[in-house]
Design a protein around this motif. Structure first.
Motif, short mmCIF file in Angstrom:
data_model
loop_
_atom_site.label_atom_id
_atom_site.label_comp_id
_atom_site.label_asym_id
_atom_site.label_seq_id
_atom_site.Cartn_x
_atom_site.Cartn_y
_atom_site.Cartn_z
N GLY A 10 -35.79 -26.88 2.32
CA GLY A 10 -36.08 -26.99 3.74
C GLY A 10 -34.89 -27.43 4.57
N LEU A 11 -33.70 -27.00 4.22
CA LEU A 11 -32.49 -27.39 4.95
C LEU A 11 -32.28 -26.50 6.17
CD1 LEU A 11 -30.13 -27.86 1.86
CD2 LEU A 11 -31.51 -29.59 3.00
N GLY A 12 -31.48 -26.98 7.10
CA GLY A 12 -31.24 -26.24 8.34
C GLY A 12 -30.20 -25.16 8.19
N ALA A 13 -29.26 -25.35 7.28
CA ALA A 13 -28.18 -24.36 7.10
C ALA A 13 -27.48 -24.62 5.78
CB ALA A 13 -27.17 -24.45 8.25
N GLY A 14 -26.71 -23.63 5.35
CA GLY A 14 -25.91 -23.77 4.13
C GLY A 14 -24.58 -23.07 4.31
N LEU A 15 -23.53 -23.61 3.72
CA LEU A 15 -22.20 -23.00 3.76
C LEU A 15 -21.76 -22.67 2.34
CD1 LEU A 15 -20.43 -25.53 6.16
CD2 LEU A 15 -21.38 -23.32 6.78
N PHE A 16 -21.26 -21.45 2.14
CA PHE A 16 -20.73 -21.06 0.84
C PHE A 16 -19.26 -20.73 1.01
CE2 PHE A 16 -19.84 -18.20 -2.71
CZ PHE A 16 -20.42 -18.89 -3.77
N ILE A 17 -18.41 -21.54 0.37
CA ILE A 17 -16.97 -21.37 0.52
C ILE A 17 -16.41 -20.78 -0.76
CG2 ILE A 17 -14.79 -22.57 0.99
CD1 ILE A 17 -16.56 -24.81 2.25
N SER A 18 -15.64 -19.68 -0.63
CA SER A 18 -15.10 -19.00 -1.81
C SER A 18 -13.73 -18.42 -1.50
CB SER A 18 -16.06 -17.89 -2.26
OG SER A 18 -16.20 -16.93 -1.22
N GLY A 19 -13.08 -17.89 -2.55
CA GLY A 19 -11.80 -17.23 -2.36
C GLY A 19 -10.64 -18.09 -2.83
N LYS A 20 -9.53 -17.43 -3.14
CA LYS A 20 -8.31 -18.14 -3.56
C LYS A 20 -7.25 -18.05 -2.47
CE LYS A 20 -9.30 -17.55 -8.47
NZ LYS A 20 -8.87 -16.96 -9.77
N LYS A 21 -6.57 -16.89 -2.37
CA LYS A 21 -5.57 -16.75 -1.31
C LYS A 21 -6.23 -16.69 0.06
CE LYS A 21 -1.81 -14.59 -3.91
NZ LYS A 21 -0.91 -13.41 -4.02
N GLU A 22 -7.27 -15.88 0.15
CA GLU A 22 -8.01 -15.77 1.41
C GLU A 22 -9.37 -16.44 1.25
OE1 GLU A 22 -8.36 -11.98 3.18
OE2 GLU A 22 -6.22 -11.52 3.07
N LYS A 23 -9.58 -17.49 2.01
CA LYS A 23 -10.84 -18.24 1.93
C LYS A 23 -11.91 -17.58 2.80
CE LYS A 23 -8.86 -21.61 -0.45
NZ LYS A 23 -7.52 -21.02 -0.56
N THR A 24 -13.13 -17.61 2.31
CA THR A 24 -14.25 -17.05 3.05
C THR A 24 -15.35 -18.10 3.15
OG1 THR A 24 -13.79 -14.84 2.20
CG2 THR A 24 -15.96 -15.19 3.14
N ILE A 25 -15.93 -18.22 4.34
CA ILE A 25 -17.07 -19.11 4.51
C ILE A 25 -18.26 -18.27 4.95
CG2 ILE A 25 -18.03 -21.11 5.73
CD1 ILE A 25 -15.21 -22.09 6.21
N LYS A 26 -19.31 -18.26 4.16
CA LYS A 26 -20.55 -17.56 4.52
C LYS A 26 -21.58 -18.61 4.93
CE LYS A 26 -19.73 -13.65 1.42
NZ LYS A 26 -20.23 -12.88 0.28
N ILE A 27 -22.34 -18.27 5.95
CA ILE A 27 -23.31 -19.23 6.49
C ILE A 27 -24.71 -18.64 6.44
CG2 ILE A 27 -23.92 -20.61 8.52
CD1 ILE A 27 -21.02 -20.21 9.48
N CYS A 28 -25.67 -19.42 5.98
CA CYS A 28 -27.08 -19.01 6.07
C CYS A 28 -27.84 -20.09 6.83
CB CYS A 28 -27.69 -18.77 4.69
SG CYS A 28 -27.87 -20.25 3.68
N GLY A 29 -28.96 -19.71 7.41
CA GLY A 29 -29.75 -20.64 8.19
C GLY A 29 -31.04 -21.02 7.50
N GLU A 30 -31.99 -21.47 8.28
CA GLU A 30 -33.28 -21.91 7.73
C GLU A 30 -33.93 -20.80 6.91
OE1 GLU A 30 -35.56 -25.04 10.42
OE2 GLU A 30 -34.95 -23.30 11.61
N GLY A 31 -34.55 -21.19 5.81
CA GLY A 31 -35.21 -20.22 4.94
C GLY A 31 -34.23 -19.40 4.11
N GLY A 32 -32.92 -19.74 4.19
CA GLY A 32 -31.91 -18.96 3.48
C GLY A 32 -31.63 -17.64 4.17
N LEU A 33 -32.08 -17.49 5.42
CA LEU A 33 -31.92 -16.25 6.17
C LEU A 33 -30.67 -16.31 7.04
CD1 LEU A 33 -35.65 -15.99 7.24
CD2 LEU A 33 -34.52 -14.49 5.61
N SER A 34 -30.35 -15.19 7.69
CA SER A 34 -29.20 -15.15 8.59
C SER A 34 -29.42 -16.07 9.77
CB SER A 34 -28.98 -13.71 9.07
OG SER A 34 -30.16 -13.23 9.69
N ILE A 35 -28.32 -16.52 10.39
CA ILE A 35 -28.44 -17.48 11.49
C ILE A 35 -28.63 -16.74 12.81
CG2 ILE A 35 -27.10 -19.25 10.32
CD1 ILE A 35 -24.68 -18.46 12.00
N PRO A 36 -29.33 -17.38 13.78
CA PRO A 36 -29.53 -16.73 15.08
C PRO A 36 -28.25 -16.66 15.90
CG PRO A 36 -30.47 -18.94 15.06
CD PRO A 36 -30.04 -18.66 13.66
#
Length: 306
Positions: A10-36
Motif C-alpha cells: 500500500g505504498l504511494g510510489a516506488g523507484l527502481f534504479i538500474s544501469g552502470k554507465k547510464e543510470k535509469t530511474i523508473k517510477i511507479c505509483g499506487e497499486g504498482g501502476l503508472s503515475i498520474p
C-alpha cells in the motif's frame, strides 16, 4: 517485484534504479501502476529547476533489507493457482534467466511437468506473455482475454489498460459485468475506480502472474489452451509504432474521412471504420504514435493499421 511490493504494502510510489554507465530511474505509483500526469509534472519541474533538498546523514531513514521480496513475490505467484497445476505440461522461454527460473521453480512446485506441446514465452521485462502450441503462436492479447473471461465468468468485473482489446468490453457486458479501463498517464482521478480494481488483478500487468493464472484456468476448467481460445470472439490485433513529424495535438484534425468517426478521449483518439476499431495513442516523447488495429480478420486489421 518492485511494482508488486508497492501494491502489496500500500505504498504511494516506488523507484527502481538500474544501469552502470547510464543510470535509469523508473517510477511507479499506487497499486504498482503508472503515475498520474500531475505527479510527472512535479518531478519534471523539480528536475528542470534543480530543486533538490540536501539532507544530512541523520535525516536519512533506516535502510531495510528487502531481499525477502523475491520470496514474498513467489508465494503470491503460487496463489494464482489455488488448485495446483498437477498434470499440466509446459515449458518457459525468456531472455531474462531469473524470470524463467522463477517461473519454472514456482510451477514445478505446483505440479507441472516439462512439455514442448505448450511453450510460454515471456518478454525480458516480464510484462507480456506469448504462447506456442503445436498448431499456432498465440499473442499476448488473447492470453489476457482468456484470463479476463475467466474472471468475468466467476462474476467479477475486470480492470484493463486503455489499449487492451476493445472486445473485452462486449465480453464483460454479455455476462452482466463491466470492463473498467485505466490510463497510462491520467491527468486527474477519472480512472480511480479502474485503478483500485487493477490493484487486485495483478495478472493484467504482470506477465509471470498471467502465465501462472493461464495454467490455473486450464487446470480449473480441465480445458486445453485451444479450447479456451475457442470461447473468444474471432478478433485480430495489429500493433505498430509510427513516427510522426508534427505535434500529436494535430492528430484529430488530420482525419477527415466521412466514414470514420473520431472519439476524442483523455488518451489519444479512437477511430471506428467498417467494424474495426483503431485507437491511436501518442508516445510521451511526442515522436511516435502507437496504433492498435482490431478487426474480425487479420487482413482487415492490417488494412486498418495501414
Amino acid at each position: 517485484q518492485l511494482n508488486f511490493l508497492v501494491n502489496f504494502c500500500g505504498l504511494g510510489a516506488g523507484l527502481f534504479i538500474s544501469g552502470k554507465k547510464e543510470k535509469t530511474i523508473k517510477i511507479c505509483g499506487e497499486g504498482g501502476l503508472s503515475i498520474p500526469r500531475f505527479f510527472e509534472r512535479e518531478i519534471e519541474n523539480g528536475m528542470s529547476k534543480c530543486e533538490f533538498k540536501e539532507i544530512s546523514e541523520s535525516e536519512i531513514k533506516e535502510i531495510s533489507d528487502m531481499s525477502s521480496v523475491k520470496l514474498l513475490y513467489s508465494q503470491e505467484l503460487s496463489k494464482q493457482a489455488p488448485y495446483g497445476l498437477q498434470g499440466i505440461g509446459v515449458s518457459f522461454r525468456c531472455p531474462n534467466e531469473s524470470i524463467r527460473i522463477l517461473l519454472e521453480n514456482c510451477t514445478a512446485r505446483l505440479g507441472t511437468h516439462e512439455s514442448e506441446k505448450l511453450i510460454l514465452e515471456i518478454d525480458e521485462t516480464g510484462t507480456r506473455v506469448f504462447a506456442n502450441t503445436e498448431s499456432e503462436k498465440v499473442e499476448y492479447e488473447k492470453l489476457l482475454a482468456v484470463c479476463c473471461l475467466n474472471e468475468i465468468k466467476n462474476g467479477r468485473d475486470i480492470a484493463v489498460p486503455y489499449d487492451a482489446p476493445a472486445f473485452l468490453d462486449s465480453l464483460a457486458q454479455a455476462y452482466g459485468r463491466k470492463a473498467f479501463r485505466y490510463l497510462a498517464t491520467p491527468a486527474d482521478n477519472s480512472d480511480s475506480v479502474a485503478r483500485r480494481l487493477a490493484a487486485k488483478q495483478v495478472f493484467v500487468r504482470d506477465g509471470l502472474f498471467l502465465a501462472v493464472k493461464l495454467l490455473s484456468v486450464m487446470k480449473e476448467r480441465e480445458c486445453s489452451l485451444e479450447e479456451l481460445l475457442s470461447e473468444l470472439p474471432e478478433k485480430y490485433i495489429v500493433r505498430k509504432n509510427v513516427p510522426i513529424s508534427f505535434s500529436p495535438v494535430y492528430l484529430s484534425s488530420l482525419i477527415g474521412e466521412d466514414n470514420v468517426t473520431v472519439k476524442n478521449d483523455s488518451e489519444g483518439i479512437r477511430l471506428v471504420r467498417n467494424g474495426g476499431k483503431l485507437p491511436i495513442v501518442p508516445e510521451r516523447n511526442g515522436e511516435f504514435v502507437k496504433v492498435f488495429a482490431e478487426a474480425a480478420t487479420m487482413e482487415a486489421a492490417n488494412e486498418l493499421c495501414a
